[in-house]
Design a protein around this motif. Sequence first.
Motif, mmCIF file in Angstrom:
data_model
loop_
_atom_site.group_PDB
_atom_site.id
_atom_site.type_symbol
_atom_site.label_atom_id
_atom_site.label_comp_id
_atom_site.label_asym_id
_atom_site.label_seq_id
_atom_site.Cartn_x
_atom_site.Cartn_y
_atom_site.Cartn_z
ATOM 1 N N TYR A 72 0.856 -1.182 0.000
ATOM 2 C CA TYR A 72 0.000 0.000 0.000
ATOM 3 C C TYR A 72 0.891 1.231 0.000
ATOM 4 N N ASP A 81 -4.081 -1.909 6.667
ATOM 5 C CA ASP A 81 -4.121 -3.280 6.173
ATOM 6 C C ASP A 81 -5.521 -3.476 5.623
ATOM 7 N N PHE A 82 -5.624 -4.247 4.571
ATOM 8 C CA PHE A 82 -6.887 -4.478 3.886
ATOM 9 C C PHE A 82 -6.900 -5.934 3.463
ATOM 10 N N TYR A 92 -5.262 -11.233 1.204
ATOM 11 C CA TYR A 92 -4.714 -9.888 1.328
ATOM 12 C C TYR A 92 -4.635 -9.159 -0.008
ATOM 13 N N MET A 93 -4.292 -7.890 0.062
ATOM 14 C CA MET A 93 -4.102 -7.096 -1.146
ATOM 15 C C MET A 93 -3.234 -7.879 -2.124
ATOM 16 N N VAL A 107 -10.762 -3.552 7.026
ATOM 17 C CA VAL A 107 -9.775 -2.491 6.891
ATOM 18 C C VAL A 107 -9.285 -2.147 8.290
ATOM 19 N N ARG A 154 -10.496 -1.817 -4.174
ATOM 20 C CA ARG A 154 -9.335 -1.096 -3.667
ATOM 21 C C ARG A 154 -9.823 0.109 -2.874
ATOM 22 N N SER A 181 -4.612 1.689 -1.345
ATOM 23 C CA SER A 181 -4.357 0.247 -1.259
ATOM 24 C C SER A 181 -4.169 -0.354 -2.637
ATOM 25 N N ASN A 182 -3.539 -1.495 -2.682
ATOM 26 C CA ASN A 182 -3.599 -2.334 -3.861
ATOM 27 C C ASN A 182 -4.887 -3.136 -3.776
#
Length: 188
Positions: A72, A81-82, A92-93, A107, A154, A181-182
């Motif tokens: 990110y 964190d996402f 995860y991303m 999130v 995203r 974020s990615n």
Amino acid sequence: WCTSEGDFSLRYPAIWDSILLSGHHITGVASSDSHKAKGHPLWALGCVRTWIYADNLSERGILDGIKRGRVYMAKGKAKMDFYASLEERKAYMGESVCKKDIVGFNVELEEVPEGNLFVYISGELENVVHFKDGNHKWSFLIKELPDREENYIRLEYYDAPMPPRYWGDAPRSQDNLRLLSNPIFIRK
């Protein structure tokens, strides 16, 4: 995300969305490349950073984290964190998951100033949520996705002193973009 381009930098996420929509999984990164290190704070080296979730602190571990999209972008102290919660694990991303396996999305925001979190689904704005400054955990569900073989979610976070009256009223500029974020990719 490159701060040196000023408000033109806001076009980069839209260009990135068009690449993602064409099926290419391109990892987004931040850049503070600067040819004017003095002057406006956006030109300062290190103003924006790329944070990488790596399995270890080796060159190989960092490059693998970037290749997997576990990245990110952030300005200042803010962190995120996402991830998607699945039946038996987290995605995860950068990961790709089946829609039927998703329980919800989560999130985690740390050290964010008061602002708005923008949730995008395949390049389209889905939601805007306002947070006070500090640390936050937020979970959400996506009931419907566009009719595509693959979609993605995203996030973008912008500083804002108050909640927007409506989504179009939420301020967005290069000066107040804090986190990006990615995506998490979602297959049918």
